[in-house]
Design an enzyme around this catalytic site. Structure first.
Site, short mmCIF file in Angstrom:
data_model
loop_
_atom_site.label_atom_id
_atom_site.label_comp_id
_atom_site.label_asym_id
_atom_site.label_seq_id
_atom_site.Cartn_x
_atom_site.Cartn_y
_atom_site.Cartn_z
N TRP A 1 0.81 -1.20 0.00
CA TRP A 1 0.00 0.00 0.00
C TRP A 1 0.85 1.26 0.00
O TRP A 1 1.87 1.33 0.69
CB TRP A 1 -0.90 -0.02 1.24
CG TRP A 1 -1.54 1.30 1.52
CD1 TRP A 1 -0.96 2.38 2.13
CD2 TRP A 1 -2.87 1.70 1.18
NE1 TRP A 1 -1.84 3.42 2.21
CE2 TRP A 1 -3.02 3.04 1.63
CE3 TRP A 1 -3.94 1.07 0.55
CZ2 TRP A 1 -4.21 3.74 1.46
CZ3 TRP A 1 -5.12 1.78 0.39
CH2 TRP A 1 -5.24 3.10 0.84
N ASN B 1 0.18 5.75 0.07
CA ASN B 1 -0.72 6.88 -0.07
C ASN B 1 0.05 8.19 -0.29
O ASN B 1 0.77 8.31 -1.27
CB ASN B 1 -1.83 6.97 1.00
CG ASN B 1 -1.38 6.89 2.44
OD1 ASN B 1 -0.85 5.87 2.88
ND2 ASN B 1 -1.58 7.97 3.19
N ASP B 2 -0.05 9.17 0.58
CA ASP B 2 0.44 10.52 0.29
C ASP B 2 1.89 10.57 -0.21
O ASP B 2 2.76 9.91 0.35
CB ASP B 2 0.42 11.39 1.54
CG ASP B 2 -0.92 11.43 2.24
OD1 ASP B 2 -1.04 12.16 3.24
OD2 ASP B 2 -1.84 10.71 1.81
N GLN C 1 4.00 7.71 1.83
CA GLN C 1 3.38 6.91 2.89
C GLN C 1 3.28 5.46 2.39
O GLN C 1 2.74 5.21 1.31
CB GLN C 1 1.98 7.45 3.18
CG GLN C 1 1.98 8.89 3.68
CD GLN C 1 2.38 9.00 5.13
OE1 GLN C 1 1.55 8.81 6.02
NE2 GLN C 1 3.64 9.29 5.40
N TRP D 1 -4.05 0.33 4.22
CA TRP D 1 -3.43 1.39 4.99
C TRP D 1 -3.14 0.88 6.40
O TRP D 1 -4.00 0.30 7.05
CB TRP D 1 -4.38 2.59 5.08
CG TRP D 1 -3.79 3.76 5.79
CD1 TRP D 1 -3.00 4.74 5.26
CD2 TRP D 1 -3.94 4.07 7.18
NE1 TRP D 1 -2.64 5.64 6.23
CE2 TRP D 1 -3.21 5.26 7.42
CE3 TRP D 1 -4.59 3.48 8.25
CZ2 TRP D 1 -3.12 5.85 8.67
CZ3 TRP D 1 -4.51 4.08 9.51
CH2 TRP D 1 -3.77 5.26 9.70
N THR E 1 2.69 12.34 6.96
CA THR E 1 3.11 13.21 5.86
C THR E 1 3.95 14.40 6.31
O THR E 1 3.77 14.94 7.40
CB THR E 1 1.85 13.68 5.11
OG1 THR E 1 1.31 12.55 4.44
CG2 THR E 1 2.14 14.77 4.10
N ASP F 1 0.52 17.41 8.76
CA ASP F 1 1.02 17.68 7.41
C ASP F 1 1.68 19.05 7.25
O ASP F 1 1.18 19.90 6.51
CB ASP F 1 -0.11 17.54 6.38
CG ASP F 1 -0.91 16.25 6.56
OD1 ASP F 1 -2.11 16.25 6.22
OD2 ASP F 1 -0.34 15.25 7.04
N GLU G 1 -6.34 18.76 5.41
CA GLU G 1 -5.12 17.94 5.42
C GLU G 1 -4.18 18.45 4.32
O GLU G 1 -4.61 19.15 3.42
CB GLU G 1 -5.46 16.48 5.11
CG GLU G 1 -6.46 15.83 6.03
CD GLU G 1 -6.55 14.34 5.79
OE1 GLU G 1 -5.96 13.58 6.60
OE2 GLU G 1 -7.21 13.93 4.82
N ASP H 1 -10.59 16.41 4.23
CA ASP H 1 -10.74 15.09 4.85
C ASP H 1 -12.15 14.55 4.60
O ASP H 1 -12.37 13.36 4.43
CB ASP H 1 -10.49 15.24 6.35
CG ASP H 1 -10.18 13.92 7.03
OD1 ASP H 1 -10.34 13.84 8.27
OD2 ASP H 1 -9.76 12.97 6.35
#
Lengths: 169, 687
Positions: free
Chosen positions: B130, B132-133, B149, B157, B193, B257, B311, B344
């Site tokens: 996985w 993400n950001d 991430q 996640w 992040t 963040d 975010e 979000d």
């Protein structure tokens, strides 16, 4: 007169300290009101003793995730039995097994992580996906499903969970 | 550059290879053999003839009747208003919600063949698991760095740490070891992040959010263990972390963040961190001299009611006079500032353009009606947690965005991975409109282009579909232009109905002046197709309004994938043709309209329109206008994203690896084709 003065503090104490069980009713009801399946939400939560002491929405959500996990596990067992009983439905039942497996090894852990570590949107995703998996399982039977009620239950508690977590965002 | 995966012996300086005549013949013959082989492999196409009108009723897969089963989405029943106004509350969907199910198809089993095909060839993704950001993107000592991430343990996640990769050109990436793991009390629940800042003396500071052992969100400082290592493999966390904790009155989970820092005229560094107060999304601003001690500035840089938690806030200057990027600290005349945040609540990235007032630490949007969270989105499809950085190498600002999956978990678990990064884009102010940004794939993407096919002035009558013979159709770069008959544009009756891509019937909804565009990842019978198209609506006052949409409703016969339509209004100025660029890379389709005024990223998961069965078509499903189209389509090479070689010497030198890729790790036709084309291409260069 003296007796009343003596008793009065106790009366005050009783008035100001509600019975602990009653304290959480508003939380459960308030939370469930924000889901599309109020009745199921309330009965599911109340059937779990932890809901009596759940202090916030996050705790409620974690209980619901646990219920998803339990129901999915039970569904897996039921599916195994059905495979014996309905050999003709072996293919869709196997697909369902994969789906509920994905709920247990994918959606549930992600939801728990997201809630406990503090990024709840991933729990909304996971719960929504659990609903999708149950729904996909049902569709695999093209209308002749032996587990419609079970799938609907899995679907609905997942939706309830997603709705609850969404209020945390 | 080491694009070529064919090895060659370096020649003495000054010499160019001079093959003999005989050798030329042998090379040509072997080239023909390869081509012949490929033709034989691909020759099960059958004849392709122009097909008929697209039916309006052959799909019911994407509609508001959800067969009695709902999901948690505030389904986008709100029409997309005139761009730029959109309502933040109208979407409320996350990537796995907003299902519109196919009524007619049974549950579709995912085969390994279908799933393997989904991996992309030239988009960044780790080898498995996985992501993400995007985090801390930066250009440092000759290398582009991307952190992200990452879950090292699964395709969901969780257990989030920082992955790391480097590239010389933002396209060819080398995987490196994890940069940071969750090994301190202040990030044990997640290394989340963050952003990089390069100081004038070249020092690199990384600020990131940690989720502590009590799930409190704090900000931490990290820096390279060895600043002279261009690959920045090892990182050190400042021993005095955390450097920032949630301010009083702010939720422990509403503070994350941190942005890249920018210099103030007082010589201090300033950063922004998103948060919220009740339902108002905000961004705090802090000043620091050393990245260790911070002063929370009074008030907030900006906030917008009813937008929820902000975010991945981003804050940067754009030039009003040119398309070049500006250093994050740049300020002065000819500059506007962009505030961006990821909502979000609805999982979309919004930006707004405005004026930054350094002295009183505020930012004011040019147009409050299209403020952050309620106005323009970077992308109208799947695109979240995006982050820009100033590329001082090429003097441009580059945007990264996380592209999640829109399939079901069962598929992610089976295929063992989830998520991509979008193709990196340059971002700049659209000086022609002044009110939106332009995004465009970085120019290095063009280096992936192999052979091309050009089509000039194809006329598409109303209700026509035309196949385009472009060869393999799973890795493509298509640039297309469309023109409509002026008379048709003028005579079309006015419409009172406000159009919206997401609440329309997609490409099957026929209007007088649209839809028209491309069908990508389609199969011969069009049972699977992904339309990327324009739809022109005529408003009450007679003005034309153009929409750019992507329709996923028929992208796949599988019913456990997202089938919604994405898109938005796109400004088309006087004298402009309708133009789009579409990147197709297996399970990702990215569309850029009018030079990047409106973009749409989709994830598509066809079951049939894969490998050699994928096709591209032009289509015009309008009722009242013919469309003339010219386009060019390139085959796209793979970026051969792979681990940086283990050789310590090579790693220490920090130079780009030169080893060849032996054989082909993959067994799929698409990669075989591109490898062969690359071989031919390299040989051609050699000659």
């Amino acid at each position: 007169m003296k007796a009343i003065l003596f008793v009065f503090p106790f009366v005050l104490a009783v008035a100001y300290f509600p019975i602990s069980q009653c304290q959480n009713l508003p939380l459960i009801e308030q939370t469930c009101k924000q889901t599309p399946y109020y009745g199921l939400c309330v009965t599911s939560l109340k059937s779990d003793p932890r809901s009596k002491t759940a202090g916030d929405v996050q705790a409620i959500a974690l209980i619901m995730v646990d219920i998803i996990k339990a129901k999915a596990g039970g569904s897996l067992q039921h599916i195994e039995k059905l495979k014996q009983k309905y050999p003709a439905l072996r293919v869709p039942l196997s697909a369902c097994k994969d789906r509920f497996n994905a709920i247990i090894i994918g959606d549930v852990p992600q939801a728990v992580e997201a809630l406990t570590k503090g990024d709840p949107k991933f729990a909304v995703d996971a719960a929504n996906d659990a609903a999708l998996e149950a729904d996909s399982c049902e569709r695999g039977f093209s209308g002749k499903s032996p587990i419609t009620q079970m799938n609907k239950l899995n679907h609905d508690i997942s939706i309830i969970t997603a709705s609850i977590v969404k209020t945390m965002l | 550059m080491a694009d070529s995966n064919v090895s060659y012996n370096p020649l003495p300086d000054g010499e160019r290879p001079r093959p003999t005549r005989r050798r030329s013949i042998v090379l040509v013959l072997s080239g023909l053999l390869v081509v012949g082989f490929l033709v034989a492999l691909l020759s099960d196409n059958g004849s392709i003839a122009p097909t008929n009108v697209i039916d309006n009723d052959n799909n019911n897969v994407n509609d508001n009747a959800q067969n009695g089963l709902n999901d948690v989405s505030s389904s986008s029943k709100d029409p997309e208003r005139l761009r730029p106004f959109t309502s933040a509350s109208s979407a409320g969907v996350s990537e796995k919600s907003n299902r519109r199910f196919g009524a007619r198809t049974a549950s579709y089993p995912w085969t390994n063949n279908m799933l393997s095909w989904q991996r992309t060839a030239f988009h960044f993704q780790p080898q498995k698991n996985w992501m993400n950001d995007p985090n801390g993107p930066v250009f440092y000592k000759g290398w582009y760095h991307l952190f992200y991430q990452y879950n090292p343990n699964g395709a969901i996640w969780g257990d989030i740490v920082w992955g790391h990769a480097v590239s010389k050109d933002l396209i060819h990436w080398y995987h490196l070891p994890l940069a940071m793991v969750a090994d301190q009390w202040y990030d044990i629940m997640g290394v989340w992040t963050g952003s990089a800042t390069i100081l004038p003396d070249g020092k690199l500071m990384m600020l990131y959010t940690g989720s502590t052992n009590e799930s409190v969100q704090v900000q931490n400082l990290a820096y390279p263990a060895d600043p002279s290592d261009p690959l920045l493999i090892k990182w050190v966390k400042y021993p005095g972390n955390p450097v920032l904790v949630p301010p009083p009155g702010i939720g422990a989970k509403d503070f994350r963040d941190p942005t890249t820092a920018w210099l103030t005229s007082e010589g201090k560094w300033r950063i922004a961190i998103g948060s919220r107060i009740n339902r108002t999304g905000i961004t705090f601003v802090y000043d620091t001299k050393d990245f260790i001690n911070y002063e929370l500035l009074r008030g907030v840089l900006h906030g917008v009611p009813n937008t929820g938690m902000w975010e991945c806030v981003d804050f940067y200057p754009v030039s009003t006079t040119g398309e070049h990027g500006l250093d994050t600290s740049h300020n002065g005349p000819g500059v506007k500032h962009v505030v961006k945040a990821s909502m979000d609540d609805d999982r979309h990235d919004y930006y707004a353009i405005g004026t930054y007032h350094e002295k009183n630490v505020t930012w004011v949007p040019d147009n409050p009606e299209i403020d952050v969270g309620i106005g323009i989105r970077y992308d109208y499809g799947l695109f979240y947690a995006s982050k820009t950085f100033y590329d001082q190498n090429k003097k441009r600002r580059v945007l990264w965005g996380w592209i999640g999956e829109s399939d079901s978990e069962i598929a992610d678990v089976k295929k063992g991975w989830a998520s991509l990064q979008g193709i990196p884009r340059t971002v700049a102010l659209d000086t022609k409109t002044g009110s939106n940004l332009l995004q465009w794939p970085v120019e290095e993407v063009d280096s992936l282009r192999l052979t091309s096919k050009e089509f000039k002035k194809i006329e598409l009558k109303p209700g026509s579909v035309m196949p385009l013979d472009v060869g393999s159709a799973t890795q493509l770069d298509i640039v297309a232009e469309f023109e409509l008959d002026k008379a048709a544009l003028e005579k079309t009756a006015e419409s009172n109905v406000e159009f919206s891509c997401s609440s329309s019937e997609g490409s099957a909804e026929r209007g007088a002046l649209g839809p028209f565009g491309l069908l990508v990842l389609a199969d011969d019978s069009l049972s699977e197709q992904t339309p990327v198209y324009f739809y022109i609506a005529k408003g009450k006052d007679g003005s034309l309004k153009t929409y750019f949409c992507t329709d996923q409703s028929r992208s796949s016969e599988a019913n456990d994938v997202n089938k919604s339509k994405y898109g938005s209004f796109v400004p088309v100025l006087e004298g402009e043709k309708f133009s789009m660029r579409v990147l197709v890379d297996h399970s990702i389709v990215e569309g850029f309209a009018q030079g990047g005024r409106t973009t749409i990223t989709s994830r598509v998961y066809p079951t049939k329109a894969i490998y050699g069965a994928a096709r591209v078509f032009l289509f015009n499903n309008a009722t009242g206008a013919s469309v003339t189209s010219s386009l060019k389509a390139w085959q796209m090479n793979s970026a051969f994203i792979r681990p940086y070689p283990d050789d310590d010497d090579e790693r220490h030198s920090g130079t780009e690896p030169t080893y060849e890729v032996r054989g082909s790790k993959t067994k799929y036709l698409g990669n075989l084709l591109t490898s062969s084309l690359l071989f031919l291409n390299a040989r051609n260069n050699f000659l």
